[in-house]
Design a protein around this motif. Structure first.
Motif, PDB file in Angstrom:
ATOM      1  N   ILE A 201      51.960  71.440  60.854  1.00  0.00           N
ATOM      2  CA  ILE A 201      50.575  71.046  60.606  1.00  0.00           C
ATOM      3  C   ILE A 201      50.128  70.236  61.813  1.00  0.00           C
ATOM      4  N   GLY A 202      49.426  70.881  62.733  1.00  0.00           N
ATOM      5  CA  GLY A 202      48.965  70.212  63.939  1.00  0.00           C
ATOM      6  C   GLY A 202      47.870  69.207  63.640  1.00  0.00           C
ATOM      7  N   ALA A 203      47.676  68.271  64.554  1.00  0.00           N
ATOM      8  CA  ALA A 203      46.671  67.226  64.339  1.00  0.00           C
ATOM      9  C   ALA A 203      45.254  67.794  64.324  1.00  0.00           C
ATOM     10  N   LEU A 204      45.059  68.988  64.883  1.00  0.00           N
ATOM     11  CA  LEU A 204      43.740  69.623  64.878  1.00  0.00           C
ATOM     12  C   LEU A 204      43.594  70.649  63.765  1.00  0.00           C
ATOM     13  N   ASP A 205      44.681  70.933  63.057  1.00  0.00           N
ATOM     14  CA  ASP A 205      44.650  71.995  62.041  1.00  0.00           C
ATOM     15  C   ASP A 205      43.841  71.570  60.818  1.00  0.00           C
ATOM     16  N   PRO A 206      42.975  72.451  60.310  1.00  0.00           N
ATOM     17  CA  PRO A 206      42.268  72.148  59.057  1.00  0.00           C
ATOM     18  C   PRO A 206      43.247  72.131  57.887  1.00  0.00           C
ATOM     19  N   ILE A 207      43.037  71.209  56.973  1.00  0.00           N
ATOM     20  CA  ILE A 207      43.876  71.143  55.777  1.00  0.00           C
ATOM     21  C   ILE A 207      43.224  71.944  54.654  1.00  0.00           C
ATOM     22  N   GLU A 208      41.931  71.721  54.457  1.00  0.00           N
ATOM     23  CA  GLU A 208      41.186  72.429  53.408  1.00  0.00           C
ATOM     24  C   GLU A 208      40.001  73.176  54.027  1.00  0.00           C
ATOM     25  N   GLU A 209      39.333  73.963  53.216  1.00  0.00           N
ATOM     26  CA  GLU A 209      38.191  74.747  53.677  1.00  0.00           C
ATOM     27  C   GLU A 209      37.113  73.857  54.314  1.00  0.00           C
ATOM     28  N   SER A 210      36.921  72.679  53.746  1.00  0.00           N
ATOM     29  CA  SER A 210      35.875  71.797  54.253  1.00  0.00           C
ATOM     30  C   SER A 210      36.148  71.314  55.674  1.00  0.00           C
ATOM     31  N   ASN A 211      37.387  71.447  56.147  1.00  0.00           N
ATOM     32  CA  ASN A 211      37.743  71.012  57.498  1.00  0.00           C
ATOM     33  C   ASN A 211      37.488  72.081  58.553  1.00  0.00           C
ATOM     34  N   ILE A 212      37.210  73.302  58.128  1.00  0.00           N
ATOM     35  CA  ILE A 212      37.061  74.409  59.078  1.00  0.00           C
ATOM     36  C   ILE A 212      35.672  74.365  59.717  1.00  0.00           C
ATOM     37  N   HIS A 213      35.650  74.228  61.037  1.00  0.00           N
ATOM     38  CA  HIS A 213      34.376  74.221  61.751  1.00  0.00           C
ATOM     39  C   HIS A 213      33.938  75.638  62.097  1.00  0.00           C
ATOM     40  N   LYS A 214      34.901  76.480  62.469  1.00  0.00           N
ATOM     41  CA  LYS A 214      34.610  77.877  62.788  1.00  0.00           C
ATOM     42  C   LYS A 214      35.816  78.721  62.396  1.00  0.00           C
ATOM     43  N   ARG A 215      35.611  79.672  61.519  1.00  0.00           N
ATOM     44  CA  ARG A 215      36.715  80.500  61.046  1.00  0.00           C
ATOM     45  C   ARG A 215      37.216  81.430  62.150  1.00  0.00           C
ATOM     46  N   ILE A 216      38.516  81.692  62.106  1.00  0.00           N
ATOM     47  CA  ILE A 216      39.131  82.606  63.067  1.00  0.00           C
ATOM     48  C   ILE A 216      38.967  84.051  62.594  1.00  0.00           C
ATOM     49  N   ASN A 217      39.139  84.238  61.282  1.00  0.00           N
ATOM     50  CA  ASN A 217      38.958  85.560  60.664  1.00  0.00           C
ATOM     51  C   ASN A 217      39.836  86.637  61.299  1.00  0.00           C
ATOM     52  N   ASP A 218      41.130  86.326  61.446  1.00  0.00           N
ATOM     53  CA  ASP A 218      42.066  87.312  61.992  1.00  0.00           C
ATOM     54  C   ASP A 218      43.070  87.804  60.954  1.00  0.00           C
ATOM     55  N   GLY A 219      42.829  87.466  59.678  1.00  0.00           N
ATOM     56  CA  GLY A 219      43.716  87.927  58.616  1.00  0.00           C
ATOM     57  C   GLY A 219      44.830  86.975  58.262  1.00  0.00           C
ATOM     58  N   LEU A 220      45.062  85.953  59.091  1.00  0.00           N
ATOM     59  CA  LEU A 220      46.091  84.956  58.804  1.00  0.00           C
ATOM     60  C   LEU A 220      45.469  83.755  58.101  1.00  0.00           C
ATOM     61  N   PRO A 221      46.265  82.968  57.394  1.00  0.00           N
ATOM     62  CA  PRO A 221      45.734  81.794  56.703  1.00  0.00           C
ATOM     63  C   PRO A 221      45.086  80.810  57.669  1.00  0.00           C
ATOM     64  N   GLU A 222      44.152  80.038  57.145  1.00  0.00           N
ATOM     65  CA  GLU A 222      43.475  79.043  57.973  1.00  0.00           C
ATOM     66  C   GLU A 222      43.471  77.656  57.343  1.00  0.00           C
ATOM     67  N   THR A 223      44.008  77.525  56.139  1.00  0.00           N
ATOM     68  CA  THR A 223      44.131  76.212  55.503  1.00  0.00           C
ATOM     69  C   THR A 223      45.572  76.025  55.037  1.00  0.00           C
ATOM     70  N   LEU A 224      45.936  74.780  54.756  1.00  0.00           N
ATOM     71  CA  LEU A 224      47.291  74.490  54.310  1.00  0.00           C
ATOM     72  C   LEU A 224      47.635  75.183  52.993  1.00  0.00           C
ATOM     73  N   PRO A 225      46.783  75.118  51.956  1.00  0.00           N
ATOM     74  CA  PRO A 225      47.122  75.828  50.718  1.00  0.00           C
ATOM     75  C   PRO A 225      47.354  77.326  50.943  1.00  0.00           C
ATOM     76  N   ASP A 226      46.530  77.922  51.803  1.00  0.00           N
ATOM     77  CA  ASP A 226      46.702  79.356  52.062  1.00  0.00           C
ATOM     78  C   ASP A 226      48.023  79.647  52.763  1.00  0.00           C
ATOM     79  N   TRP A 227      48.411  78.805  53.721  1.00  0.00           N
ATOM     80  CA  TRP A 227      49.694  78.983  54.398  1.00  0.00           C
ATOM     81  C   TRP A 227      50.855  78.801  53.410  1.00  0.00           C
TER      82      TRP A 227
END
Length: 453
Positions: A201-227
């Protein structure tokens, strides 16, 4: 040195680079990085009766980690590492010695360090290339020789560290208390069948959806619960800043709250954390206050902490005040960036460190010798990667799977540079497709270092 029929000499060395961009930036020691250059080394060795074998060694040129600088930029330190790579390649290819790969690495390291100083002067660098940086460059060459040695003898490398192959016992490298002992005493011949995966969990990594500034949308998880759900995670490594106590405490509490809810939904009641400050804590007092505040804010979360990586500056001699005895009573405190040789391990123990981080990027030879010494001294052991993809990840995972006491494996590249893993996924599906939080390390039994290309 008494020659053995199994001894080898180096006949040829070549290398190439691969460049990849990260899918998301990783903050590392206060610096956000978004790319990686892989060094791939190809060796040809010769054994008895003229038999030859080829080997592969691969390692990220982790310049931000191994050559941190306040005056040199990313491109400058990478350029220095590439210049050093050319010199190390020539030195290795021109090696006239024969022996076991451990002996060849032992012989070559002083020449590598000397040429690093020469490269620093020739490039006019305001700072000399650090020893850690030289080890990272040399690690791919060392791996290529170990890999070829195993392939020459038709064996996985971890079958080649006993007296039938090695010319010296461990006292030659580690001192008289190791007399009569060989590396095979401290290594598993066969890998552990499965090992848990440590997710970063990097210091820049979003934890929840509300932390995401811009989605990557590459099919991989983008939040901690999803990972957690995607990989079935039970081990989480939390990167911290070390220069903002409130933020560091709140980050751990936040991660623990979100992880707890996700694991409750999954029906999981046991999981673990490791904490990594990347040596940014100003002093031990900061670490102790941090630990006390985390324990007060989330007692259950504190209990989940397995160990803490190098919290303060890597130059132990320059900072004798940073003694870890009190902190290590609470949790194992692991030497990482500081661990560059046996002397640094001894100094770390004197300063209260109770654990050691083994890394393939410091060289297979050094990692195995430090694994033996740390076990002799009853230290906590972990293996960490350098966001290693592909062959370098197989190498790192093999190290973790063969060292007793190592409980889990880091696999950061699957998060940050998955494109570099793609050529390897079909060869080692159990190492790259994770659903139950574990890696199928029982696969790592192929000749050499197992990364058969």
């Amino acid at each position: 040195m008494t020659a053995k029929a199994t001894d080898i000499c180096i006949r040829d060395i070549s290398f190439d680079y691969e460049d990849f961009h990260y899918r998301a930036p990783l903050k590392f020691g206060g610096v956000a990085i978004d790319r990686v250059t892989l060094l791939n080394v190809h060796s040809v060795i010769e054994g008895a009766a003229g038999r030859t074998a080829k080997g592969l060694g691969s390692m990220p040129l982790g310049n931000v980690w191994s050559f941190p600088s306040k005056v040199l930029g990313y491109d400058d330190t990478l350029r220095a590492m590439k210049a050093l790579t050319e010199r190390v390649a020539r030195i290795t290819a021109n090696c006239k010695e024969s022996g076991h790969p451990i002996d060849l690495a032992w012989t070559l390291e002083p020449a590598y360090l000397k040429t690093a100083d020469e490269v620093s002067r020739q490039l006019g660098l305001p700072e000399s290339i650090p020893k850690l940086c030289s080890l990272v460059v040399a690690s791919a060459f060392d791996a290529a020789v170990h890999d070829a040695f195993g392939k020459l003898h038709g064996l996985n490398c971890y079958h080649t560290y006993g007296p039938e192959f090695m010319n010296h016992d461990l006292s030659f490298y580690l001192g008289p208390e190791f007399k009569g002992e060989y590396l095979d005493r401290y290594l598993l011949t066969e890998p552990k069948p499965r090992m848990p995966l440590y997710h970063l969990i990097g210091a820049l990594d979003p934890i929840e959806e509300s932390n995401i500034h811009k989605r990557i949308n590459d099919g991989l998880p983008e939040t901690l619960p999803d990972w957690i759900r995607f990989n079935g995670l039970t081990h989480l490594k939390i990167k911290l800043n070390g220069d903002n106590l409130d933020w560091d405490v709140e980050r751990v509490v936040y991660v623990d709250r979100v992880a707890s809810e996700t694991q409750r939904q999954r029906g999981v009641d046991k999981w673990y954390y490791s904490l990594d400050f990347n040596e940014k804590c100003p002093n031990v007092g900061y670490l102790l206050e941090f630990m006390n505040r985390v324990k007060s804010a989330t007692p259950a979360g504190f209990e989940r902490i397995q160990y803490i990586e190098q919290p303060t500056a890597r130059d132990l001699k320059a900072h004798p005040e940073n003694r870890m005895h009190e902190a290590a009573k609470l949790r194992p405190v692991v030497i990482d960036e500081s661990l560059i040789d046996l002397e640094s391990l001894h100094l770390a123990r004197q300063m209260g460190y109770t654990g050691a981080a083994l890394k393939a990027c410091k060289g297979q030879t050094q990692a195995l010798l430090m694994a033996a010494a740390a076990q002799k001294y009853q230290m906590f052991l972990c293996v960490q990667d350098l966001s290693c993809p592909g062959a370098s990840f197989i190498h790192s995972a093999g190290l973790a799977a063969h060292v007793p006491g190592v409980a889990a494996i880091e696999s950061n590249a699957r998060q940050y540079v998955p494109a570099a893993n793609q050529p390897w996924e079909l060869k080692f599906p159990g190492m790259f497709h994770i659903t139950d939080g574990t890696l199928e390390t029982g696969l790592l039994t192929k000749p050499g270092l197992s990364a058969v290309d």
